[in-house]
Design a protein around this motif. Sequence first.
Motif, PDB file in Angstrom:
ATOM      1  N   GLY A 216       0.839  -1.192   0.000  1.00 55.49           N
ATOM      2  CA  GLY A 216       0.000   0.000   0.000  1.00 55.49           C
ATOM      3  C   GLY A 216       0.874   1.241   0.000  1.00 55.49           C
ATOM      4  N   PHE A 217       1.031   1.868  -1.173  1.00 55.45           N
ATOM      5  CA  PHE A 217       1.940   3.008  -1.292  1.00 55.45           C
ATOM      6  C   PHE A 217       1.156   4.307  -1.417  1.00 55.45           C
ATOM      7  N   GLY A 218       0.199   4.477  -0.479  1.00 58.09           N
ATOM      8  CA  GLY A 218      -0.550   5.725  -0.402  1.00 58.09           C
ATOM      9  C   GLY A 218       0.152   6.683   0.543  1.00 58.09           C
ATOM     10  N   ASN A 219      -0.619   7.497   1.253  1.00 61.55           N
ATOM     11  CA  ASN A 219      -0.027   8.498   2.137  1.00 61.55           C
ATOM     12  C   ASN A 219       0.857   7.864   3.207  1.00 61.55           C
ATOM     13  N   VAL A 238       7.076  -2.699  -2.957  1.00 68.18           N
ATOM     14  CA  VAL A 238       5.906  -1.890  -2.612  1.00 68.18           C
ATOM     15  C   VAL A 238       4.780  -2.246  -3.574  1.00 68.18           C
ATOM     16  N   SER A 239       3.558  -1.902  -3.177  1.00 72.75           N
ATOM     17  CA  SER A 239       2.414  -2.135  -4.061  1.00 72.75           C
ATOM     18  C   SER A 239       1.398  -1.022  -3.888  1.00 72.75           C
ATOM     19  N   ASP A 240       0.548  -0.866  -4.897  1.00 72.53           N
ATOM     20  CA  ASP A 240      -0.597   0.032  -4.800  1.00 72.53           C
ATOM     21  C   ASP A 240      -1.754  -0.629  -5.539  1.00 72.53           C
ATOM     22  N   SER A 241      -2.834   0.102  -5.768  1.00 71.16           N
ATOM     23  CA  SER A 241      -4.007  -0.503  -6.400  1.00 71.16           C
ATOM     24  C   SER A 241      -3.745  -0.943  -7.832  1.00 71.16           C
ATOM     25  N   GLY A 242      -2.647  -0.451  -8.426  1.00 69.71           N
ATOM     26  CA  GLY A 242      -2.329  -0.809  -9.805  1.00 69.71           C
ATOM     27  C   GLY A 242      -1.398  -1.990  -9.950  1.00 69.71           C
ATOM     28  N   LEU A 253      12.985   5.525  -4.350  1.00 76.43           N
ATOM     29  CA  LEU A 253      11.770   6.158  -3.827  1.00 76.43           C
ATOM     30  C   LEU A 253      11.428   7.453  -4.538  1.00 76.43           C
ATOM     31  N   ASP A 254      12.429   8.190  -4.979  1.00 75.72           N
ATOM     32  CA  ASP A 254      12.149   9.441  -5.693  1.00 75.72           C
ATOM     33  C   ASP A 254      11.329   9.169  -6.952  1.00 75.72           C
ATOM     34  N   VAL A 255      11.702   8.127  -7.671  1.00 73.22           N
ATOM     35  CA  VAL A 255      10.986   7.762  -8.897  1.00 73.22           C
ATOM     36  C   VAL A 255       9.567   7.301  -8.571  1.00 73.22           C
ATOM     37  N   LEU A 256       9.426   6.529  -7.496  1.00 73.45           N
ATOM     38  CA  LEU A 256       8.098   6.048  -7.099  1.00 73.45           C
ATOM     39  C   LEU A 256       7.195   7.208  -6.689  1.00 73.45           C
ATOM     40  N   ARG A 257       7.728   8.141  -5.927  1.00 76.53           N
ATOM     41  CA  ARG A 257       6.924   9.290  -5.494  1.00 76.53           C
ATOM     42  C   ARG A 257       6.516  10.159  -6.679  1.00 76.53           C
ATOM     43  N   GLU A 282       3.531 -11.208  -3.725  1.00 73.48           N
ATOM     44  CA  GLU A 282       4.983 -11.259  -3.572  1.00 73.48           C
ATOM     45  C   GLU A 282       5.474 -10.185  -2.606  1.00 73.48           C
ATOM     46  N   VAL A 283       4.698  -9.119  -2.450  1.00 75.57           N
ATOM     47  CA  VAL A 283       5.047  -8.099  -1.456  1.00 75.57           C
ATOM     48  C   VAL A 283       4.817  -8.665  -0.058  1.00 75.57           C
ATOM     49  N   ILE A 284       3.685  -9.360   0.121  1.00 73.71           N
ATOM     50  CA  ILE A 284       3.392  -9.988   1.413  1.00 73.71           C
ATOM     51  C   ILE A 284       4.471 -11.011   1.763  1.00 73.71           C
ATOM     52  N   GLY A 285       4.931 -11.755   0.767  1.00 72.19           N
ATOM     53  CA  GLY A 285       5.915 -12.805   1.012  1.00 72.19           C
ATOM     54  C   GLY A 285       7.345 -12.405   0.716  1.00 72.19           C
ATOM     55  N   ALA A 286       7.597 -11.115   0.560  1.00 73.37           N
ATOM     56  CA  ALA A 286       8.950 -10.659   0.220  1.00 73.37           C
ATOM     57  C   ALA A 286       9.954 -11.035   1.310  1.00 73.37           C
ATOM     58  N   PRO A 287      11.156 -11.464   0.924  1.00 72.46           N
ATOM     59  CA  PRO A 287      12.210 -11.729   1.915  1.00 72.46           C
ATOM     60  C   PRO A 287      12.632 -10.395   2.547  1.00 72.46           C
ATOM     61  N   CYS A 288      12.206 -10.155   3.760  1.00 73.20           N
ATOM     62  CA  CYS A 288      12.476  -8.863   4.390  1.00 73.20           C
ATOM     63  C   CYS A 288      12.470  -9.011   5.906  1.00 73.20           C
ATOM     64  N   ASP A 289      12.911  -7.961   6.565  1.00 69.24           N
ATOM     65  CA  ASP A 289      12.889  -7.928   8.031  1.00 69.24           C
ATOM     66  C   ASP A 289      11.588  -7.333   8.545  1.00 69.24           C
ATOM     67  N   LEU A 290      11.072  -6.340   7.813  1.00 64.45           N
ATOM     68  CA  LEU A 290       9.878  -5.617   8.249  1.00 64.45           C
ATOM     69  C   LEU A 290       8.868  -5.543   7.111  1.00 64.45           C
TER      70      LEU A 290
END
Length: 421
Positions: A216-219, A238-242, A253-257, A282-290
């Motif tokens: 969810g890459f909203g506000n 990251v993900s959004d509705s698209g 992040l600059d490009v995403l914003r 794949e975002v839910i299951g991404a190899p990550c810490d947080l």
Amino acid sequence: MSVDNLLDRALVRLDEAASHLKIDPDVIELLKYPRETTKARLMIRMDDGSRKSFLAWRCRYDDTRGPTKGGIRFHPDANADEAETLAFWMTFKCAVMNLPYGGGKGAVQVDPRKLSKAELERLSRAYIRAFGRIIGPNRDIPAPDVYTNSMIMGWMADEYAHIVGEAVPDVITGKPVTLGGSLGRDDATARGGYYLIRHLAPELGLNGTMRVAVQGFGNAGQHIASLLAADGHKIVAVSDSGGAIKASDGLNLDVLREAKAAGKSVTDTAGDFGHVRCEDDEVIGAPCDLLVPAALEDMIHEKNASSVNARVILELANGPITSEADKLLAAKNVIVLPDILANAGGVTVSYFEWVQNRQGFYWSLVEIHERLRAIMEREGREIWNVAQQNKSTVRAAAYIQALKRLAEAIEAHGTQTYFAS
């Protein structure tokens, strides 16, 4: 999502918390149902000259600890049951943060994207005309929510002022800064979660550079990504509705914003800077810490919870994890920092706005951030300690802490135990 599931989840949390405390039955009886829910039909003139009506609600769930507080959402699927359940969550969220509020919520069943700006203003003002006797700075204080913003809050505050014949800036929070809004409100939800993660990092095992996925890459999603990236952490998905995007070495992040500011999806950056399009799960299951769910309810459920690879989940959305998924995550030793704590930065800074409006003296951004940090760290530490003492999840601990505070306030008025003695 299913409203029945939403209501069931709310009551399950209440019962679970009560099992850890010696609670008078009067407390549970009072908190099982909303204090009042008002329904209205808003009739407005459309731009083509026709008239159209929209169903609307305002729920005041419990005001034992103070005036009720909660947002107003404009959404085509809004309904009374949802408003009541969200007001229940707000009751517990305010108690978790030890704010002098109860919980409330408002809603209009409308798709605001199909309205012109003028129609949206008429609808916003119609809401206040319908519920002007329900709200008030000492009774019920609305704020923005889904598909509402500071402009809409400004219209609503102005309409209320016309009704009562004087300016009452503390009747609504989330207003434009020039109309009595507070500095720091734009990133408050994310910043509160950021302070919480930073404070509890040693206990959470989040030492060093983290890999972070944001669903969810909203506000809130954009702000938490920016805050964490500024500390040197890598945002890997990251993900959004698209759709969704990932980059093992970290997203730009600059490009995403820039894409979001232009009304595009994060997926429109695929192919640049190592960004690769991927499936939403794949975002839910991404190899990550947080992992940071920052979108809608029930995004992590029993069908995808087993794919979670994160050590910690920070719930910036309301109710993003189902109760079934909660159990699966606990079995995997995934620590969930629950919504009623993790995303409470928003209501906390709304409280700051209300206080500033009432005293007519406004704080600097540095003061806002410092006060928010202190409260998030204090309440986060308290709830972490409750979890350790009860050998419970952090979510259960948050509800235990909130219920304890609510029970103390309710019992101060007298319960069956008092009157029967």
